[in-house]
Design an enzyme around this catalytic site. Structure first.
Site, PDB file in Angstrom:
ATOM      1  N   ARG A  42       0.680  -1.122   0.037  1.00 45.95           N
ATOM      2  CA  ARG A  42      -0.075  -0.060  -0.168  1.00 45.95           C
ATOM      3  C   ARG A  42       0.863   1.020   0.068  1.00 45.95           C
ATOM      4  O   ARG A  42       0.565   2.182  -0.679  1.00 45.95           O
ATOM      5  CB  ARG A  42      -1.053  -0.025   1.168  1.00 45.95           C
ATOM      6  N   CYS A  66      -7.943  -0.489  11.572  1.00 47.41           N
ATOM      7  CA  CYS A  66      -6.498  -1.207  11.912  1.00 47.41           C
ATOM      8  C   CYS A  66      -7.049  -1.797  13.538  1.00 47.41           C
ATOM      9  O   CYS A  66      -7.292  -3.062  13.765  1.00 47.41           O
ATOM     10  CB  CYS A  66      -5.588   0.039  12.341  1.00 47.41           C
ATOM     11  N   ARG A 118      -5.439  -5.197  14.177  1.00 44.77           N
ATOM     12  CA  ARG A 118      -4.832  -6.117  13.062  1.00 44.77           C
ATOM     13  C   ARG A 118      -3.340  -5.621  12.757  1.00 44.77           C
ATOM     14  O   ARG A 118      -2.323  -6.358  12.354  1.00 44.77           O
ATOM     15  CB  ARG A 118      -5.622  -6.329  11.861  1.00 44.77           C
ATOM     16  N   SER A 119      -3.130  -4.340  12.794  1.00 41.93           N
ATOM     17  CA  SER A 119      -2.040  -3.613  12.143  1.00 41.93           C
ATOM     18  C   SER A 119      -1.600  -2.392  13.163  1.00 41.93           C
ATOM     19  O   SER A 119      -2.628  -1.550  13.286  1.00 41.93           O
ATOM     20  CB  SER A 119      -2.251  -3.206  10.727  1.00 41.93           C
ATOM     21  N   CYS A 120      -0.405  -2.163  13.392  1.00 37.67           N
ATOM     22  CA  CYS A 120      -0.032  -0.840  14.228  1.00 37.67           C
ATOM     23  C   CYS A 120       1.325  -0.297  13.912  1.00 37.67           C
ATOM     24  O   CYS A 120       2.374  -0.864  13.928  1.00 37.67           O
ATOM     25  CB  CYS A 120       0.071  -1.258  15.649  1.00 37.67           C
ATOM     26  N   ASP A 121       1.263   0.873  13.411  1.00 37.26           N
ATOM     27  CA  ASP A 121       2.357   1.878  13.258  1.00 37.26           C
ATOM     28  C   ASP A 121       2.723   2.373  14.507  1.00 37.26           C
ATOM     29  O   ASP A 121       2.108   3.032  14.971  1.00 37.26           O
ATOM     30  CB  ASP A 121       2.063   2.897  12.315  1.00 37.26           C
ATOM     31  N   ILE A 154       7.419  -0.935  12.133  1.00 33.72           N
ATOM     32  CA  ILE A 154       7.967   0.466  11.825  1.00 33.72           C
ATOM     33  C   ILE A 154       8.247   0.519  10.653  1.00 33.72           C
ATOM     34  O   ILE A 154       9.008  -0.322  10.008  1.00 33.72           O
ATOM     35  CB  ILE A 154       9.211   0.802  13.026  1.00 33.72           C
ATOM     36  N   TYR A 155       8.081   1.749   9.912  1.00 35.44           N
ATOM     37  CA  TYR A 155       8.359   1.818   8.509  1.00 35.44           C
ATOM     38  C   TYR A 155       9.943   2.308   8.594  1.00 35.44           C
ATOM     39  O   TYR A 155      10.707   2.889   9.726  1.00 35.44           O
ATOM     40  CB  TYR A 155       7.689   3.090   8.167  1.00 35.44           C
ATOM     41  N   SER A 195       2.907   7.667   6.583  1.00 31.69           N
ATOM     42  CA  SER A 195       2.747   7.001   5.438  1.00 31.69           C
ATOM     43  C   SER A 195       1.269   6.653   5.036  1.00 31.69           C
ATOM     44  O   SER A 195       0.609   5.967   5.695  1.00 31.69           O
ATOM     45  CB  SER A 195       3.521   5.599   5.362  1.00 31.69           C
TER      46      SER A 195
END
Length: 283
Positions: A22, A160, A180-183, A222-223, A282
Site C-alpha cells: 500500500r 486497524c 490487526r495492524s499498528c504503526d 515500524i517503517y 505513510s
C-alpha cells in the site's frame, strides 16, 4: 510506558523486513504483542519519551462513538488524523463511492453505529452494548466490531483496531481490544490512550467500575524512514513519571457523549515529556 518501549526495542532487535504494497515502503515487523492497562489503578498509558497529543486520540475515539464519516467532523472535535486518508489516498480519490471532500466512507464508527444487514436495516452495535451493560447484562458477545469485509470498498481505509469486546464480572467492566495492524511510532501512542479511554468512559456511562484493558496487536511494525528516529533518539531517552487522567463525572450516558461532550471534559495532569519527534506518516 515500559510495555511500549519494550515493544519498540523488540522491533529493532527482532523485526523482519516486510514490503508494504500500500505504501511502497519496507517495515520492520513482529507478530503478536500484548499490552495491558490497569484502568482501575489509573495507569494512564501516555508516552513520555516524546510529546504525545492525547487530546487528538480521545477526539478520534469520540468521533467513532458518534459514528462520524467526515474528516471535517473529526477536525471540529480536535482530530486531524483522517485528513490524509480522506483526501490524499489515491485509491480512495478514484473510488466512485467517495462522496466528495473529507468523506471517509463506511469506516470505523459508521460500522459501529450503523452496520447494514443484508436487508438494509442498520444495527447500532454500541447502543446495544451500552443498554445491556447498564442493566448488568453480559451475553458474552458485547462486541463492538468495525471490521466489515463486505463494505471495505465503501471506505478509505480498513480498520486497524477493529474489535472491542467488553466483559462484566460483578460490578467491574473489562475490555479486550484487538488491532490487526499498528504503526508503532505514530499509531500506538494514540491507540494505547484510546483503549484506556474507551474502558474508562464505558464503565462510567454504564455505572460500573473499570477493571483492566487488554490490547492485542497482531502485526506491529515500524517503517524504514521512521527507524533512525526510534532507534537513535526515542529509545535513548529515559521515561518520566506517568500523568493522571480524569473524566467529567457529569458524563452519564451515551447521549451525553453524542451531544454536548467536548475535549474540555477530559483532563491530564502532571504530564512531563521529552521534546516532540516528527515521525514520517505513510498514507
Amino acid at each position: 510506558m515500559k510495555q511500549y518501549l519494550d515493544l519498540c526495542q523488540r522491533l529493532v532487535d527482532e523485526g523482519v523486513w516486510v514490503e508494504n504494497q500500500r505504501t511502497g515502503k519496507r517495515c520492520l515487523t513482529v507478530i503478536n504483542a500484548d499490552l495491558t492497562y490497569d484502568v482501575a489503578k489509573g495507569e494512564f498509558p501516555l508516552i513520555t519519551t516524546r510529546k504525545s497529543f492525547w487530546k487528538a486520540a480521545i477526539a478520534e475515539m469520540l468521533g467513532y462513538i458518534r459514528g462520524y464519516s467526515s474528516a471535517a467532523d473529526f477536525r471540529k472535535l480536535g482530530a486531524k488524523t483522517w485528513d490524509a486518508n480522506a483526501n490524499e489516498n489515491a485509491a480512495w480519490l478514484a473510488n466512485p463511492a467517495r462522496q466528495g471532500e473529507d468523506d471517509m466512507g463506511r469506516v470505523y464508527g459508521v460500522q459501529g453505529r450503523a452496520w447494514q444487514t443484508p436487508e438494509g436495516t442498520p444495527i447500532d452495535q454500541l447502543a446495544k452494548i451500552v443498554d445491556e451493560l447498564s442493566r448488568g447484562v453480559d451475553d458474552r458477545g458485547e462486541i463492538l466490531s468495525f471490521y466489515n469485509p463486505g463494505e471495505f470498498h465503501l471506505g478509505c481505509l480498513r480498520p486497524c483496531m477493529y474489535s472491542h469486546h467488553f466483559s462484566l464480572l460483578g460490578d467491574t467492566l473489562y475490555l479486550n481490544s484487538t488491532q490487526r495492524s499498528c504503526d508503532v511510532p505514530l499509531g500506538l501512542n494514540f491507540n494505547m490512550v484510546q483503549v484506556y479511554f474507551l474502558l474508562a468512559i464505558m464503565a462510567q456511562i454504564t455505572g460500573h467500575k473499570p477493571g483492566v484493558a487488554y490490547h492485542k496487536i497482531v502485526n506491529a511494525h515500524i517503517y524504514e524512514d521512521q527507524l533512525p528516529l526510534m532507534r537513535d533518539v526515542q529509545l535513548k531517552r529515559e521515561p518520566l513519571a506517568p500523568p493522571r487522567f480524569s473524566i467529567n463525572p457529569d458524563i452519564k450516558s451515551l447521549n451525553d457523549l453524542e451531544t454536548w461532550v467536548t475535549l474540555d471534559d477530559f483532563r491530564v495532569e502532571g504530564y512531563e515529556y521529552h521534546s516532540a519527534i516528527q515521525y514520517p506518516f505513510s498514507v
